[in-house]
Design an enzyme around this catalytic site. Sequence first.
Site, PDB file in Angstrom:
ATOM      1  N   ALA A  86      14.048 -61.861  -6.845  1.00 44.09           N
ATOM      2  CA  ALA A  86      13.073 -62.280  -7.859  1.00 44.09           C
ATOM      3  C   ALA A  86      12.251 -61.086  -8.310  1.00 44.09           C
ATOM      4  CB  ALA A  86      12.163 -63.371  -7.303  1.00 44.09           C
ATOM      5  N   ASP A  87      11.724 -61.193  -9.516  1.00 49.56           N
ATOM      6  CA  ASP A  87      10.814 -60.177 -10.026  1.00 49.56           C
ATOM      7  C   ASP A  87       9.799 -60.868 -10.924  1.00 49.56           C
ATOM      8  OD1 ASP A  87      10.261 -57.302  -9.957  1.00 49.56           O
ATOM      9  OD2 ASP A  87      10.528 -57.406 -12.122  1.00 49.56           O
ATOM     10  N   THR A  88       8.583 -60.342 -10.937  1.00 51.30           N
ATOM     11  CA  THR A  88       7.492 -60.967 -11.685  1.00 51.30           C
ATOM     12  C   THR A  88       6.733 -59.918 -12.476  1.00 51.30           C
ATOM     13  OG1 THR A  88       7.239 -62.709 -10.015  1.00 51.30           O
ATOM     14  CG2 THR A  88       5.367 -62.326 -11.462  1.00 51.30           C
ATOM     15  N   GLY A 123      11.461 -63.981 -12.851  1.00 52.54           N
ATOM     16  CA  GLY A 123      12.909 -64.109 -12.940  1.00 52.54           C
ATOM     17  C   GLY A 123      13.492 -64.247 -11.547  1.00 52.54           C
TER      18      GLY A 123
END
Length: 209
Positions: A86-88, A123
């Site tokens: 995940a990435d934010t 994501g």
Amino acid sequence: MLAPIKHLLSNYRVVLASGSPRRQEMVKILGLNAELCPSTFEENLNMADYKEFSEYIGATALGKAEEVFTRLSAQGDNKNLIVIAADTMVTLGEEVYGKPKNAEDAVRMLKNLSGACNRVFSGVVLKHAGGVRKFTDTADVYFSQLLPEQIQSYVDSGDPLDKAGAYGIQGPGGAMIERIDGDFYCVLGLPLNRFCRELNKLFQEDLSS
């Protein structure tokens, strides 16, 4: 939310491609027994190559997942391997707010966020031997009007210095926020409801054969 696939999960090696304490905690909340393996993917994608913020954040999460999946696959059979990545990121208008470079940069960001609505993109990618399942979730975060001394006090606490957008909703920074439109956990970095729905679909559709 994972009850329908709980008996299947025990047959898989589930790996979280992250070193984020917040994401680790959220995975534990779900009762998911995941190994931790932070990705070494170099997050240097060119934003100009993507039409939407959601595409960029999704590509970054995919890069993390693929790096860890490839590395672990080289060590043995990957048939029952599932990698979660995940990435934010935080955006205000057309500007992306990453982690602040220093305390002064954190003050700058928070002054801009004060009294405004920022959008958080998270994501998420589920990578397995048969392919990839991915999605991007968003949440709108509304800040109160902040006084200079409130901003400085928060920055002095050190809490915002390692966080995208220079704030963390789960700590003292949460007091600056009037409301959120969207999933609270999206702001934390892993939208739990959508994540559980996609993980269920992965087993019921992608891995059902």
